[in-house]
Design an enzyme around this catalytic site. Structure first.
Site, mmCIF file in Angstrom:
data_model
loop_
_atom_site.group_PDB
_atom_site.id
_atom_site.type_symbol
_atom_site.label_atom_id
_atom_site.label_comp_id
_atom_site.label_asym_id
_atom_site.label_seq_id
_atom_site.Cartn_x
_atom_site.Cartn_y
_atom_site.Cartn_z
ATOM 1 N N ARG A 75 -1.136 61.356 6.097
ATOM 2 C CA ARG A 75 -2.333 61.869 5.412
ATOM 3 C C ARG A 75 -2.558 63.321 5.803
ATOM 4 O O ARG A 75 -2.514 63.673 6.975
ATOM 5 C CB ARG A 75 -3.550 61.026 5.783
ATOM 6 C CG ARG A 75 -4.819 61.388 5.033
ATOM 7 C CD ARG A 75 -5.951 60.456 5.435
ATOM 8 N NE ARG A 75 -5.630 59.076 5.099
ATOM 9 C CZ ARG A 75 -6.065 58.020 5.787
ATOM 10 N NH1 ARG A 75 -6.811 58.185 6.869
ATOM 11 N NH2 ARG A 75 -5.743 56.804 5.402
ATOM 12 N N ARG A 144 -12.599 63.646 10.776
ATOM 13 C CA ARG A 144 -11.503 63.607 9.803
ATOM 14 C C ARG A 144 -11.703 64.669 8.714
ATOM 15 O O ARG A 144 -12.568 65.524 8.823
ATOM 16 C CB ARG A 144 -11.397 62.205 9.225
ATOM 17 C CG ARG A 144 -11.058 61.168 10.313
ATOM 18 C CD ARG A 144 -10.627 59.854 9.720
ATOM 19 N NE ARG A 144 -10.243 58.889 10.746
ATOM 20 C CZ ARG A 144 -9.755 57.690 10.476
ATOM 21 N NH1 ARG A 144 -9.605 57.298 9.212
ATOM 22 N NH2 ARG A 144 -9.423 56.858 11.439
ATOM 23 N N LYS A 210 -16.785 60.965 9.815
ATOM 24 C CA LYS A 210 -16.558 61.515 8.479
ATOM 25 C C LYS A 210 -17.721 62.408 8.053
ATOM 26 O O LYS A 210 -18.885 62.022 8.158
ATOM 27 C CB LYS A 210 -16.376 60.384 7.465
ATOM 28 C CG LYS A 210 -15.151 59.520 7.734
ATOM 29 C CD LYS A 210 -14.981 58.425 6.693
ATOM 30 C CE LYS A 210 -13.722 57.615 6.941
ATOM 31 N NZ LYS A 210 -13.544 56.549 5.925
ATOM 32 N N CYS A 429 -8.527 51.152 -3.408
ATOM 33 C CA CYS A 429 -7.743 51.519 -2.234
ATOM 34 C C CYS A 429 -6.287 51.121 -2.461
ATOM 35 O O CYS A 429 -5.960 50.432 -3.426
ATOM 36 C CB CYS A 429 -8.313 50.847 -0.983
ATOM 37 S SG CYS A 429 -7.976 49.066 -0.877
ATOM 38 N N CYS A 435 -0.619 48.379 3.151
ATOM 39 C CA CYS A 435 -1.708 48.320 4.128
ATOM 40 C C CYS A 435 -1.660 46.993 4.884
ATOM 41 O O CYS A 435 -1.730 45.918 4.279
ATOM 42 C CB CYS A 435 -3.062 48.488 3.451
ATOM 43 S SG CYS A 435 -4.447 48.379 4.623
ATOM 44 N N CYS A 474 -9.640 44.647 1.325
ATOM 45 C CA CYS A 474 -10.241 44.054 2.520
ATOM 46 C C CYS A 474 -11.658 44.593 2.652
ATOM 47 O O CYS A 474 -12.070 45.485 1.903
ATOM 48 C CB CYS A 474 -9.399 44.370 3.760
ATOM 49 S SG CYS A 474 -9.713 46.000 4.469
ATOM 50 N N CYS A 478 -12.564 51.207 2.331
ATOM 51 C CA CYS A 478 -11.997 52.541 2.129
ATOM 52 C C CYS A 478 -12.292 53.107 0.737
ATOM 53 O O CYS A 478 -12.382 54.316 0.566
ATOM 54 C CB CYS A 478 -10.488 52.503 2.370
ATOM 55 S SG CYS A 478 -10.050 52.170 4.083
#
Length: 572
Positions: A75, A144, A210, A429, A435, A474, A478
């Protein structure tokens, strides 16, 4: 029990890592296998990467007694989501040479590469470095990627906000040289003075952190979902300061009521000159008061929940040495992107393109990846990623616009945004197959769900009525599913918890409507509600508001509405 024994396993790992070095260099150089140790996996996140494996082939490889098909997600740190044509072309080339041939635009306004094998990690990072791109602190227990409104309408204001994103990102970057030594072959400096991480210390933050910036009336960065956000207050075409929100976050754990998504609290206002210092001090309060005994409760949202917003503000003012001013009035009108062509106040043109799932790739009907690369070869402007996984081709002059339009037409990209408003307001996501946390599909399955729902949307005359719809594999959130008017959260293979009732502006969480719904039953479940909305909505009423008024879900009264109150818990 001693204080050290209470700490989560990650805390001593960070403490003893020699500022994020550990044994990463040696393990990445080991060509005998495609993986790295569990400890190194944790440390690699601080350098912007995750070890993954292809779960589509996991069972077959196990039967053949083969290792998992390991690879890395990488990323990029890209403050404000702004990239030059040169950087785009470099990432396009790296994706083809070292990854799986696609570029993924993330909900944090940057690129992800998937399928990078261990032997190609250093080469990928070194190629990025040639165009001033890095992956430092793109993951891990640090601040981040700082993201910013992708608003092309107000060029001067947007430029100032992007600069703030860059300033905050630079100021809050870890100072360790571990990344440069491990991936860029920088020689380690031997000194008699012990290195110190000036902001983070040896154990960095309790969890990820964040930061977002938004310019009303567009909340396309979903500020209520973030640890810390700055909302630009614009007067007479100038940013006079920023409202400050703290304590948002999306993650939760199925079956654990004490974990929950939470919307941020508005706590005050700061001047532009104070913004970087406010970002630092909010982060330092979290560093000092966030829980380090259990990572499930380590995010800033739980710190604010325990301290209360007023208590957090009091501590923040103490760290600042001055008090934030009272928050100022503002108004959001949407949290989606503004598709198509717009012209800013300087006469430059900007085109926002819909990118399904944020995945830039070539398909028979739309060779987008090739087309964008061809545009990058001639573009005199820049690219902007959006927090909704879409792409803006930006700052196109009158003279170059016909050339760009011709390339868009040639590669069948020009009309990618001519879809139903439901599809244009979707986020998914990555989920399966890469993942490791995914319980169900998301990126690969949401388009099918939308196609099925579009039949009733078209039937009801709602083609142009925006409804936010998001899916994650999940409950970690995200894709920010808990702020969607229709949210799907993976519960198991082809099973989803369905949520309804979020605010269209991103200001209110949704609530659980049905649990463990088969993907095959989603259309039958939601079609009657969509028809009811089309028939009985009030003037200007949004879908999320309607589902509350019509009684499908109860209205949420606060951002922290999913959980039992844990304010009485003592901070560790």
């Amino acid at each position: 029990m001693s204080e050290e024994k209470k700490l989560s396993a990650n805390e001593p790992l960070k403490l003893n890592s020699d500022y994020l070095r550990g044994t990463l260099a040696e393990e990445i150089a080991d060509t005998s296998n495609g993986a790295i140790s569990a400890d190194s996996q944790q440390l690699s996140k601080f350098h912007g990467m995750y070890l993954q494996d292809d779960r589509d082939v996991r069972a077959g490889r196990r039967k053949k007694k083969l290792d998992k098909a390991y690879s890395f997600l990488i990323r990029v740190r890209l403050p404000g989501g702004v990239a030059t044509p040169e950087q785009w072309l470099a990432m396009d080339r790296i994706a083809d040479q070292y990854a799986n041939g696609t570029l993924k635009i993330t909900t944090r306004q940057t690129w992800q590469l998937h399928g990078v094998i261990k032997n190609n990690l250093k080469a990928s990072i070194q190629e990025m470095d040639k165009v001033a791109v890095d992956t430092i602190a793109a993951c891990g227990d640090v601040n981040r990627n700082v993201i910013c409104n992708a608003n092309p309408h107000l060029s001067e204001v947007h430029s100032e906000a992007v600069q703030l994103a860059n300033d905050i990102s630079s100021h809050l970057m870890p100072r360790t040289r571990a990344y440069h030594e491990i991936f860029l072959d920088e020689e380690k400096v031997i000194s008699s003075e012990e290195f110190e991480e000036p902001l983070y210390g040896k154990t960095y933050l309790p969890r990820k952190f964040k930061i977002n910036i938004a310019i009303p009336p567009h909340n396309d960065t979903d500020i209520y979902a973030q640890c810390l956000s700055f909302i630009a207050i614009v007067e007479e075409g100038e940013i006079v300061g920023y409202n400050v929100t703290v304590g948002g976050g999306m993650g939760m754990t199925h079956g654990v009521e004490e974990t929950f998504p939470r919307t941020a609290d508005l706590i005050g206002f700061c001047t532009p000159e104070q913004a970087v210092n406010v970002a630092e001090k909010v982060m330092l309060v979290q560093r000092d008061f966030g829980r380090r005994d259990d990572r499930k409760w380590a995010r800033l949202k739980y710190t604010v929940e325990r301290m209360t917003a007023d208590g957090f503000l009091a501590k923040l003012n103490e760290y600042l040495g001055y008090e934030l001013e009272p928050a100022r009035d503002f108004k959001f009108e949407s949290n989606g992107d503004q598709f198509g062509w717009v012209t800013d106040d300087k006469g430059n043109h900007h085109l926002t393109l819909f990118v399904p799932g944020g995945r830039v790739l070539d398909t028979p009907s739309c060779p987008m990846k090739t087309g964008i690369a061809e545009i990058a070869k001639v573009l005199q402007g820049e690219f902007r990623m959006t927090a909704n996984q879409n792409l803006v081709i930006s700052n196109i002059t009158d003279e170059q616009k016909p050339e760009i339009e011709a390339l868009l037409e040639k590669y069948k990209i020009l009309k990618t945004h001519e879809r139903t408003a439901l599809r244009l307001n979707s986020i998914a996501c990555v989920a399966l197959p890469t993942c490791g946390l995914a319980l169900a599909e998301a990126e690969r399955y949401l388009p099918t769900v939308i196609t099925n729902l579009e039949e009733v949307v078209e039937e009801c005359g709602l083609r142009h009525d925006a409804i936010t719809i998001r899916m994650t594999g999940c409950p970690n959130g995200c894709g920010r599913p808990y702020l969607a008017e229709i949210g799907f959260v993976g519960k198991g293979p082809n099973k989803y918890n369905v949520y309804l009732g979020a605010g269209f502006h991103g200001q209110r969480l949704n609530k659980l409507y049905r649990e463990s719904v088969s993907g095959d039953d989603i259309k039958a479940l939601l079609s009657p509600i969509i028809r009811d909305y089309a028939k009985n909505r009030q003037e200007g009423e949004r879908f999320g508001d309607f589902t509350i008024r019509a009684g499908y879900v109860a209205e949420t009264t606060a951002g922290n509405n999913f959980h039992k109150n844990i304010a009485a818990e003592a901070a560790v």
